[in-house]
Design a protein around this motif. Structure first.
Motif, PDB file in Angstrom:
ATOM      1  N   GLU A  13      11.152 -43.805  -0.350  1.00 24.87           N
ATOM      2  CA  GLU A  13      11.483 -42.857  -1.397  1.00 24.87           C
ATOM      3  C   GLU A  13      11.950 -41.526  -0.806  1.00 24.87           C
ATOM      4  OE1 GLU A  13       8.296 -42.408  -4.202  1.00 24.87           O
ATOM      5  OE2 GLU A  13       7.992 -44.575  -4.415  1.00 24.87           O
ATOM      6  N   GLN A  14      12.693 -40.794  -1.591  1.00 25.20           N
ATOM      7  CA  GLN A  14      13.222 -39.510  -1.161  1.00 25.20           C
ATOM      8  C   GLN A  14      12.111 -38.480  -1.017  1.00 25.20           C
ATOM      9  OE1 GLN A  14      16.183 -37.942  -3.820  1.00 25.20           O
ATOM     10  NE2 GLN A  14      16.689 -36.201  -2.506  1.00 25.20           N
ATOM     11  N   CYS A  15      12.112 -37.787   0.105  1.00 24.75           N
ATOM     12  CA  CYS A  15      11.146 -36.712   0.358  1.00 24.75           C
ATOM     13  C   CYS A  15      11.743 -35.336   0.077  1.00 24.75           C
ATOM     14  CB  CYS A  15      10.669 -36.732   1.808  1.00 24.75           C
ATOM     15  SG  CYS A  15       9.892 -38.248   2.347  1.00 24.75           S
ATOM     16  N   PHE A  16      12.992 -35.160   0.500  1.00 25.10           N
ATOM     17  CA  PHE A  16      13.610 -33.838   0.463  1.00 25.10           C
ATOM     18  C   PHE A  16      14.978 -33.913  -0.202  1.00 25.10           C
ATOM     19  CE2 PHE A  16      11.376 -34.213   4.667  1.00 25.10           C
ATOM     20  CZ  PHE A  16      10.236 -33.510   4.290  1.00 25.10           C
ATOM     21  N   PRO A  17      15.417 -32.810  -0.830  1.00 25.24           N
ATOM     22  CA  PRO A  17      16.785 -32.782  -1.348  1.00 25.24           C
ATOM     23  C   PRO A  17      17.775 -32.719  -0.201  1.00 25.24           C
ATOM     24  CG  PRO A  17      15.771 -30.619  -1.541  1.00 25.24           C
ATOM     25  CD  PRO A  17      14.686 -31.545  -1.073  1.00 25.24           C
ATOM     26  N   LYS A  18      18.929 -33.340  -0.382  1.00 27.38           N
ATOM     27  CA  LYS A  18      19.939 -33.263   0.682  1.00 27.38           C
ATOM     28  C   LYS A  18      20.767 -31.995   0.516  1.00 27.38           C
ATOM     29  CE  LYS A  18      23.516 -36.153  -1.510  1.00 27.38           C
ATOM     30  NZ  LYS A  18      22.817 -36.585  -2.718  1.00 27.38           N
ATOM     31  N   VAL A  76      20.200 -38.686   5.426  1.00 30.79           N
ATOM     32  CA  VAL A  76      19.251 -39.495   6.202  1.00 30.79           C
ATOM     33  C   VAL A  76      18.241 -40.123   5.245  1.00 30.79           C
ATOM     34  CG1 VAL A  76      19.513 -38.115   8.284  1.00 30.79           C
ATOM     35  CG2 VAL A  76      17.740 -37.517   6.631  1.00 30.79           C
ATOM     36  N   GLN A  77      17.421 -40.968   5.787  1.00 24.74           N
ATOM     37  CA  GLN A  77      16.471 -41.749   4.987  1.00 24.74           C
ATOM     38  C   GLN A  77      15.585 -40.878   4.103  1.00 24.74           C
ATOM     39  OE1 GLN A  77      14.123 -44.510   7.326  1.00 24.74           O
ATOM     40  NE2 GLN A  77      12.376 -44.275   5.978  1.00 24.74           N
ATOM     41  N   SER A 114      22.868 -50.174  11.730  1.00 23.10           N
ATOM     42  CA  SER A 114      21.666 -50.986  11.520  1.00 23.10           C
ATOM     43  C   SER A 114      20.507 -50.130  11.021  1.00 23.10           C
ATOM     44  CB  SER A 114      21.265 -51.710  12.810  1.00 23.10           C
ATOM     45  OG  SER A 114      21.258 -50.830  13.921  1.00 23.10           O
ATOM     46  N   TRP A 115      20.811 -48.847  10.699  1.00 19.43           N
ATOM     47  CA  TRP A 115      19.864 -47.968  10.010  1.00 19.43           C
ATOM     48  C   TRP A 115      20.281 -47.768   8.556  1.00 19.43           C
ATOM     49  CZ3 TRP A 115      16.232 -43.942  12.176  1.00 19.43           C
ATOM     50  CH2 TRP A 115      15.721 -44.338  13.419  1.00 19.43           C
ATOM     51  N   GLY A 116      21.372 -48.379   8.140  1.00 19.69           N
ATOM     52  CA  GLY A 116      21.774 -48.302   6.750  1.00 19.69           C
ATOM     53  C   GLY A 116      20.817 -49.089   5.872  1.00 19.69           C
ATOM     54  N   SER A 117      20.573 -48.595   4.672  1.00 19.90           N
ATOM     55  CA  SER A 117      19.664 -49.290   3.754  1.00 19.90           C
ATOM     56  C   SER A 117      20.345 -50.521   3.165  1.00 19.90           C
ATOM     57  CB  SER A 117      19.252 -48.345   2.623  1.00 19.90           C
ATOM     58  OG  SER A 117      20.371 -48.051   1.797  1.00 19.90           O
ATOM     59  N   ASN A 118      19.562 -51.363   2.498  1.00 20.77           N
ATOM     60  CA  ASN A 118      20.127 -52.535   1.825  1.00 20.77           C
ATOM     61  C   ASN A 118      21.208 -52.118   0.840  1.00 20.77           C
ATOM     62  OD1 ASN A 118      18.255 -53.982   3.238  1.00 20.77           O
ATOM     63  ND2 ASN A 118      16.991 -54.546   1.481  1.00 20.77           N
TER      64      ASN A 118
END
Length: 486
Positions: free
Chosen positions: A456-461, A437-438, A324-328
């Motif tokens: 929006e993305q803050c950091f590279p994974k 993560v988000q 339930s933390w997965g994005s649309n």
């Protein structure tokens, strides 16, 4: 609508609007300290003084408390108005310390901005400044510097009118007035307390966690969504700009959350957010799962995907526990790919922790997951009796995210675990694949009201980490090919 003039330009205002509200709607910004669009009007700072032209002679009044009338002709930047504002700034800065070099508000301080615009001169007074308490602990989270306080009373009005904790007040009079906590109320119990740091126009209210942590010009704000509950407040996540990266210190400081502030969204949270959003670093910056594993042995991502594919292909009764933390986007990807191979249930990744406010009539909701609304539109909810979701012949369980009812999962079932964090239960997985993560991707959440908000993305994974949406597509296509060779 009421027709009037601002600096000679025809404008319109709604009935009951004040001059400062109507001017803001017309794109004209009148300076203010005590006025805030979401709080009551005290009219005590006087910096919003404007001139009104009239047949009997011009007159002056504060724009924050003056209703617009038909035909009114308002001057917001006349010579006399600038003179009055300069006098006001001389008064406000009479005792204010000039410690901008060490003040956390430097770069976002309205006092700096208005001093530059309307005064820009040293104090005319030759008397010593009146000193007050330099560092007063308002709570475990907030420090008050009374010498910087200009008594705008925004903080007091916020606790009275928005959070309704009524935790703050003003004692004494004149230049001896001080903001102090209500002795009958514990300010630590106000889950919205950090909003007063945002709305303070000067550096009087300081986050104890972030005190002297980073200058605002070192940071950039990335629009995001608070995942702390199903409200899905719009927020800004502040992190270090690449051009100001740290080279000699811990490099992880370059990809960490420095602070979180509300991002105004009238459809969701207005200009506020709760303290849980401010502490998102405690959620996102927990120890991460960075290594794929097969039967608890380290493996590369390709090997883990192959092992997961083989398990899916060999399964005859598979159950999926959907995050339930997965994005649309991730939910849609799972639904259109692996959704047909599993009996799927939506679980609660997070539940309230001890001491956390469960729900209130301001922002906080009882469901501590940001996207259950969207997940339940595609899949069934996990039953309260979680064991009933797993038939006796269940031979494979795909666990996506946190919060799985591990005791209910049949011990004979193989487990594919898609997780972001290093948790003790990870050893239960036959195949473990780390996922992003988000803060490491773009996406959307749908809150409990059906409002869709982007993050929006803050950091590279990290290199070995997969995005869940891409992973579902790879697993699906791989499984289909295996099935086609049988």
């Amino acid at each position: 609508m009421i027709e009037f003039f601002i600096d000679g330009v025809p404008c319109t205002a709604e009935t009951g609007q004040t001059v400062i509200q109507a001017a803001l709607s017309a794109g004209v910004r009148i300076p203010s300290f005590c006025w805030h669009p979401n709080l009551s009007v005290p009219g005590n700072c006087r910096i919003c003084m404007v001139e009104v032209e009239a047949e009997g002679g011009a007159w002056f009044d504060i724009a924050c408390n003056m209703p617009v009338t038909k035909g009114m002709r308002v001057l917001t930047d006349s010579g006399k108005v600038r003179e009055l504002r300069k006098d006001t700034m001389q008064f406000i800065t009479l005792n204010h310390p000039v410690d901008c070099g060490i003040c956390n508000k430097s770069g976002e301080c309205l006092l700096q901005d208005h001093h530059y615009a309307y005064n820009g001169q040293p104090s005319l007074s030759r008397d010593s400044k009146t000193h007050a308490t330099k560092f007063y602990p308002l709570s475990d989270r907030i420090m008050l510097d009374n010498e910087r306080c200009i008594m705008c009373s925004r903080c007091v009005r916020f606790t009275d009118e928005v959070s309704k904790s009524r935790a703050l007040g003003v004692i004494n009079r004149g230049d001896h007035s001080l903001i102090r906590p209500n002795e009958e109320v514990d300010f630590n119990d106000d889950p919205y307390s950090d909003n007063i740091i945002d709305i303070c126009p000067v550096g009087a209210l300081l986050s104890r966690q972030l005190l002297d942590h980073a200058r605002v010009w070192y940071l950039k704000a990335t629009p995001s969504v608070c995942p702390g509950c199903e409200r899905g407040c719009s927020i800004n996540i502040w992190h270090r700009k690449s051009e100001w990266k740290l080279n000699a210190l811990d490099p992880q400081l370059n990809t960490s959350i420095d602070r979180v502030t509300p991002l105004e969204n009238p459809a969701v949270n207005g200009p506020w957010t709760c303290n849980k959003a401010r502490d998102l670093s405690r959620i996102f910056e927990r120890p991460r799962a960075l290594q794929s594993k097969v039967k608890s042995a380290p493996a590369d991502l390709a090997a883990a995907i192959n092992a997961a594919t083989a398990l899916i292909d060999a399964s005859s009764r598979a159950v999926a526990l959907v995050s339930s933390w997965g994005s649309n986007e991730e939910l849609a990807a799972f639904h259109s790919t692996l959704g047909g191979s599993f009996t799927s249930f939506v679980k609660a990744d997070h539940v309230p922790v001890p001491g956390e406010r469960i729900e209130d009539d301001v922002l906080i909701k009882a469901d501590k997951n940001p996207n259950r609304f969207a997940a339940l539109a595609m899949f069934s909810a996990l039953p309260d009796d979680a064991a009933s979701a797993f038939p006796a012949d269940t031979d494979l369980v795909l666990v996506w995210g946190e919060g799985a009812p591990w005791s209910a999962i049949p011990s004979s079932a193989r487990v594919i675990l898609l997780t972001s964090y290093d948790q003790p239960e990870n050893v239960r997985a036959d195949v473990l694949i780390p996922i992003s993560v988000q803060t490491e991707r773009n996406g959307h959440y749908t809150n409990f009201q059906g409002t869709i908000t982007a993050f929006e993305q803050c950091f590279p994974k990290h290199a070995p980490i997969a995005d869940a949406a891409s992973l579902f597509e790879v697993l699906y296509s791989s499984t289909s090919r295996v099935a086609g060779t049988k």
